[in-house]
Design an enzyme around this catalytic site. Structure first.
Site, PDB file in Angstrom:
ATOM      1  N   ASP A  57       0.678  -1.237  -0.003  1.00 31.56           N
ATOM      2  CA  ASP A  57      -0.020  -0.030  -0.006  1.00 31.56           C
ATOM      3  C   ASP A  57       0.869   1.162   0.014  1.00 31.56           C
ATOM      4  O   ASP A  57       1.780   1.140   0.979  1.00 31.56           O
ATOM      5  CB  ASP A  57      -0.928   0.001   1.326  1.00 31.56           C
ATOM      6  N   ASN A  99      -6.075  -5.325  -5.260  1.00 26.95           N
ATOM      7  CA  ASN A  99      -7.206  -4.989  -4.615  1.00 26.95           C
ATOM      8  C   ASN A  99      -7.177  -3.433  -4.608  1.00 26.95           C
ATOM      9  O   ASN A  99      -8.045  -2.611  -4.365  1.00 26.95           O
ATOM     10  CB  ASN A  99      -7.079  -5.493  -3.219  1.00 26.95           C
ATOM     11  N   SER A 149     -15.903  -4.450 -10.189  1.00 27.18           N
ATOM     12  CA  SER A 149     -17.182  -3.705  -9.263  1.00 27.18           C
ATOM     13  C   SER A 149     -18.268  -3.724 -10.084  1.00 27.18           C
ATOM     14  O   SER A 149     -18.650  -3.829 -11.426  1.00 27.18           O
ATOM     15  CB  SER A 149     -16.577  -2.193  -9.236  1.00 27.18           C
ATOM     16  N   TYR A 206     -13.764   4.926 -13.525  1.00 27.75           N
ATOM     17  CA  TYR A 206     -13.731   3.596 -12.688  1.00 27.75           C
ATOM     18  C   TYR A 206     -14.188   2.648 -13.186  1.00 27.75           C
ATOM     19  O   TYR A 206     -13.889   1.344 -13.375  1.00 27.75           O
ATOM     20  CB  TYR A 206     -14.374   3.897 -11.300  1.00 27.75           C
ATOM     21  N   LYS A 233     -12.633  -1.025 -14.212  1.00 27.56           N
ATOM     22  CA  LYS A 233     -13.086  -2.414 -13.689  1.00 27.56           C
ATOM     23  C   LYS A 233     -13.576  -3.100 -14.635  1.00 27.56           C
ATOM     24  O   LYS A 233     -13.489  -4.433 -14.520  1.00 27.56           O
ATOM     25  CB  LYS A 233     -14.276  -2.063 -12.583  1.00 27.56           C
ATOM     26  N   ARG A 241     -13.515   3.862   3.420  1.00 32.21           N
ATOM     27  CA  ARG A 241     -13.740   5.116   3.044  1.00 32.21           C
ATOM     28  C   ARG A 241     -13.956   5.310   1.752  1.00 32.21           C
ATOM     29  O   ARG A 241     -14.494   6.218   1.336  1.00 32.21           O
ATOM     30  CB  ARG A 241     -12.269   5.591   3.340  1.00 32.21           C
TER      31      ARG A 241
HETATM   32  P1  NAI Z   1      -9.803   1.646   0.609  1.00 31.21           P
HETATM   33  O1  NAI Z   1      -9.623   3.278   0.046  1.00 31.21           O
HETATM   34  O2  NAI Z   1     -10.088   1.453   1.748  1.00 31.21           O
HETATM   35  O3  NAI Z   1      -8.677   0.910   0.032  1.00 31.21           O
HETATM   36  C1  NAI Z   1      -7.652   1.052  -1.089  1.00 31.21           C
HETATM   37  C2  NAI Z   1      -6.504   0.961  -1.010  1.00 31.21           C
HETATM   38  O4  NAI Z   1      -5.810   0.963  -2.135  1.00 31.21           O
HETATM   39  C3  NAI Z   1      -5.951   2.010   0.020  1.00 31.21           C
HETATM   40  O5  NAI Z   1      -5.345   1.775   1.177  1.00 31.21           O
HETATM   41  C4  NAI Z   1      -5.098   3.042  -0.866  1.00 31.21           C
HETATM   42  O6  NAI Z   1      -4.034   3.514  -0.142  1.00 31.21           O
HETATM   43  C5  NAI Z   1      -4.288   1.840  -1.835  1.00 31.21           C
HETATM   44  N1  NAI Z   1      -3.943   2.190  -3.095  1.00 31.21           N
HETATM   45  C6  NAI Z   1      -4.509   3.223  -3.984  1.00 31.21           C
HETATM   46  N2  NAI Z   1      -3.780   3.372  -4.894  1.00 31.21           N
HETATM   47  C7  NAI Z   1      -2.817   2.740  -4.793  1.00 31.21           C
HETATM   48  C8  NAI Z   1      -1.431   2.376  -5.674  1.00 31.21           C
HETATM   49  N3  NAI Z   1      -1.308   3.109  -6.648  1.00 31.21           N
HETATM   50  N4  NAI Z   1      -0.579   1.451  -5.086  1.00 31.21           N
HETATM   51  C9  NAI Z   1      -0.891   0.849  -4.040  1.00 31.21           C
HETATM   52  N5  NAI Z   1      -1.942   0.937  -3.134  1.00 31.21           N
HETATM   53  C10 NAI Z   1      -2.852   1.599  -3.628  1.00 31.21           C
HETATM   54  O7  NAI Z   1     -10.883   1.100  -0.536  1.00 31.21           O
HETATM   55  P2  NAI Z   1     -11.878  -0.352  -0.384  1.00 31.21           P
HETATM   56  O8  NAI Z   1     -13.047  -0.059  -0.393  1.00 31.21           O
HETATM   57  O9  NAI Z   1     -11.035  -1.055   0.369  1.00 31.21           O
HETATM   58  O10 NAI Z   1     -11.406  -0.905  -1.900  1.00 31.21           O
HETATM   59  C11 NAI Z   1     -10.550  -2.061  -2.174  1.00 31.21           C
HETATM   60  C12 NAI Z   1     -10.894  -2.298  -3.626  1.00 31.21           C
HETATM   61  O11 NAI Z   1     -12.161  -2.811  -3.719  1.00 31.21           O
HETATM   62  C13 NAI Z   1     -10.708  -1.315  -4.460  1.00 31.21           C
HETATM   63  O12 NAI Z   1     -10.083  -1.795  -5.812  1.00 31.21           O
HETATM   64  C14 NAI Z   1     -12.047  -0.974  -4.907  1.00 31.21           C
HETATM   65  O13 NAI Z   1     -12.290  -0.325  -6.080  1.00 31.21           O
HETATM   66  C15 NAI Z   1     -12.908  -2.182  -4.937  1.00 31.21           C
HETATM   67  N6  NAI Z   1     -14.170  -2.030  -4.605  1.00 31.21           N
HETATM   68  C16 NAI Z   1     -14.796  -1.670  -3.297  1.00 31.21           C
HETATM   69  C17 NAI Z   1     -16.133  -1.397  -3.167  1.00 31.21           C
HETATM   70  C18 NAI Z   1     -16.672  -1.123  -1.996  1.00 31.21           C
HETATM   71  O14 NAI Z   1     -17.948  -1.204  -1.636  1.00 31.21           O
HETATM   72  N7  NAI Z   1     -15.734  -0.707  -0.965  1.00 31.21           N
HETATM   73  C19 NAI Z   1     -17.337  -1.694  -4.123  1.00 31.21           C
HETATM   74  C20 NAI Z   1     -16.582  -2.103  -5.592  1.00 31.21           C
HETATM   75  C21 NAI Z   1     -15.240  -2.319  -5.658  1.00 31.21           C
END
Ligand code: NAI
Length: 303
Positions: free
Chosen positions: A36, A97, A149, A162, A166, A197
């Site tokens: 991360d 992820n 997604s 996005y 996806k 978040r």
């Molecule tokens: P989050 O924002 O809590 O976690 C995403 C993490 O990815 C963050 O910790 C961020 O620092 C890290 N990140 C971002 N860019 C990066 C990079 N270039 N290199 C390394 N790390 C990087 O969000 P969440 O909800 O946990 O999302 C996780 C995955 O699930 C994402 O791919 C999101 O698009 C997908 N998703 C989430 C949904 C939800 O309901 N939370 C719905 C559909 C998809």
């Protein structure tokens, strides 16, 4: 489902879903690379989020290494994988992820933001998969979980960048599934729904409370375990689980001499009907099915 002796890389594991996955892999015995860069929801800035998760894993007696690199940088991803292999001898599980959001209606969307979002999600998923691909082929074993997604599968207002990323990830997953099968590399995609978040400002509060990220974890564990399926698109959130498919219906053959746009328009209700829908095993099936439908026409129709 035991992951003892396995090495798992989880990208974007400093927060939200990735963190839950990383903790669970560690609980189940895997050595975990917690990747991360620790940026904000839009990908700006950095922090030691990965290191904090590594410390949590160490505190519960697990083994993990932090990686603060960006998934959007191929060389950094190669370096991350090389370090994991050097220290632990291989990579068995990759969970792509990491993700960012830069939502705006398409009319207002800056193309730089479009590109940025594709770089993180789509290119990031390809870079990490490419970085582990040779190792998984050599091992004759690999499990890759991509994160898609509902936005990518069905579209979402304000998320052209996005959604495009996806949906692209689904094509990537499906092709890696085909190319990896011979080496027991199984590739699946998850469409999560979780209170993180990322969804804080999108989901209404009553719904947000029901969608604890832990509820997505069982699907992610199963889809990366020894007995995982391959080529599945699985939705998970709040204890509800489902599958999505890319399907094709039975081709309607318009007779020779009756293939104008007007003929097409007249046949549209049949062409767009859910009839004989099923899931092609690969893109090659499109032409096979069209040829089959042509053959099946009454002979009077055939030229
Ligand atoms: P989050 O924002 O809590 O976690 C995403 C993490 O990815 C963050 O910790 C961020 O620092 C890290 N990140 C971002 N860019 C990066 C990079 N270039 N290199 C390394 N790390 C990087 O969000 P969440 O909800 O946990 O999302 C996780 C995955 O699930 C994402 O791919 C999101 O698009 C997908 N998703 C989430 C949904 C939800 O309901 N939370 C719905 C559909 C998809």
């Amino acid at each position: 489902m035991d992951f003892t002796g396995q090495v798992a890389i989880v990208t974007g594991a400093g927060n939200g879903l990735g963190k839950e996955y990383a903790l669970e892999f560690a609980r189940r015995g895997a050595k975990v690379v917690v990747n991360d860069l620790g940026g904000g929801i839009d990908g700006s800035g950095t922090s030691d989020a990965a290191q904090q998760v590594v410390e949590e894993i160490a505190a519960m007696g697990g083994e993990a290494m932090a990686n603060g690199a960006s998934v959007a940088d191929f060389e950094q991803m190669q370096d991350m994988v090389a370090k994991a292999r050097e220290r632990w001898g291989g990579v068995h599980v990759l969970v792509n992820n990491a993700g960012v959001l830069r939502d705006k209606s398409f009319a207002k969307m800056d193309m730089a933001d479009f590109e940025f979002v594709l770089r993180v999600h789509l290119f990031g998923s390809a870079y990490t998969a490419k970085a582990v691909w040779e190792i998984m082929r050599e091992q004759n074993y690999g499990r890759i979980l991509m994160t898609t997604s509902a936005s990518g599968l069905f579209g979402n207002f304000g998320q052209a960048n996005y959604a495009a990323a996806k949906a692209g990830i689904v094509g990537l997953a499906k092709t890696l599934h085909l190319e990896g099968a011979k080496y027991d590399i199984r590739v699946n995609a998850i469409a999560p729904l979780a209170a993180t978040r990322m969804t804080e400002d999108i989901l209404p509060e009553a719904i947000f409370r029901q969608f604890a990220p832990e509820n997505v974890v069982p699907a992610a564990v199963f889809l990366t375990g020894r007995d995982a399926p391959s080529n599945a698109i699985v939705g998970a959130g709040a204890g509800g689980f489902h599958c999505s498919w890319m399907t094709m219906n039975t081709p309607v053959v318009l007779p020779e001499g009756a293939r104008s746009a007007e003929d097409f328009a007249r046949a549209w209700s049949r062409i767009s009907a859910h009839q004989g829908d099923n899931v092609p095993a690969s893109g090659m099936e499109q032409s096979e099915r069209v040829l089959k439908a042509l053959k099946a026409r009454p002979s009077a129709d055939r030229s």
